[in-house]
Design an enzyme around this catalytic site. Sequence first.
Site, mmCIF file in Angstrom:
data_model
loop_
_atom_site.group_PDB
_atom_site.id
_atom_site.type_symbol
_atom_site.label_atom_id
_atom_site.label_comp_id
_atom_site.label_asym_id
_atom_site.label_seq_id
_atom_site.Cartn_x
_atom_site.Cartn_y
_atom_site.Cartn_z
ATOM 1 N N TYR A 18 -20.117 5.710 12.237
ATOM 2 C CA TYR A 18 -18.881 6.449 11.985
ATOM 3 C C TYR A 18 -18.119 6.642 13.299
ATOM 4 C CZ TYR A 18 -15.814 10.085 10.068
ATOM 5 O OH TYR A 18 -14.719 10.809 9.663
ATOM 6 N N HIS A 22 -14.422 4.875 14.394
ATOM 7 C CA HIS A 22 -13.277 5.696 14.796
ATOM 8 C C HIS A 22 -12.873 5.430 16.246
ATOM 9 C CE1 HIS A 22 -13.767 7.763 11.003
ATOM 10 N NE2 HIS A 22 -12.558 8.261 11.209
ATOM 11 N N TYR A 41 -5.722 14.950 16.045
ATOM 12 C CA TYR A 41 -6.647 14.763 14.921
ATOM 13 C C TYR A 41 -8.047 14.733 15.521
ATOM 14 C CZ TYR A 41 -8.194 12.661 10.425
ATOM 15 O OH TYR A 41 -8.789 12.401 9.221
ATOM 16 N N TRP A 76 -8.549 1.135 5.080
ATOM 17 C CA TRP A 76 -9.446 1.960 5.906
ATOM 18 C C TRP A 76 -10.484 2.651 5.039
ATOM 19 C CZ3 TRP A 76 -10.834 2.416 10.798
ATOM 20 C CH2 TRP A 76 -11.520 3.568 11.200
ATOM 21 N N TRP A 77 -10.045 3.213 3.923
ATOM 22 C CA TRP A 77 -10.989 3.885 3.019
ATOM 23 C C TRP A 77 -12.082 2.921 2.568
ATOM 24 C CZ3 TRP A 77 -7.113 6.651 -0.756
ATOM 25 C CH2 TRP A 77 -6.579 7.788 -0.116
#
Length: 104
Positions: A18, A22, A41, A76-77
């Site tokens: 993860y 990112h 963010y 992306w999802w």
Amino acid sequence: MERLAFKMYLNEGQKEEYRKRHNELWPELRQLLKGAGVSEYSIFLDEETSTLFAFQKVSGDGGSQDLGQTEIVKKWWAFMADLMKTNPDNSPVSIPLEEVFYME
């Protein structure tokens, strides 16, 4: 400037992947977020519960959670779906959090 927070759920053992994905955030997705008014963010992980806590500063009508109809976000999802709890459309299971305290 609005502050938004929400939680999501990481699958067990997926922290490093993860983080890696990112850290390699697609430039076109970064540009979309910035263009939508997301100026900050951050995502934090509670390793005991695998809960991800996300925080955004947004100027405009909404944050990243409102971009789900764009092709890049859908892509992306799908790319992230194997790492986290998702809805049938691959969007992350995401629960908005109410701000109960803020100090400037």
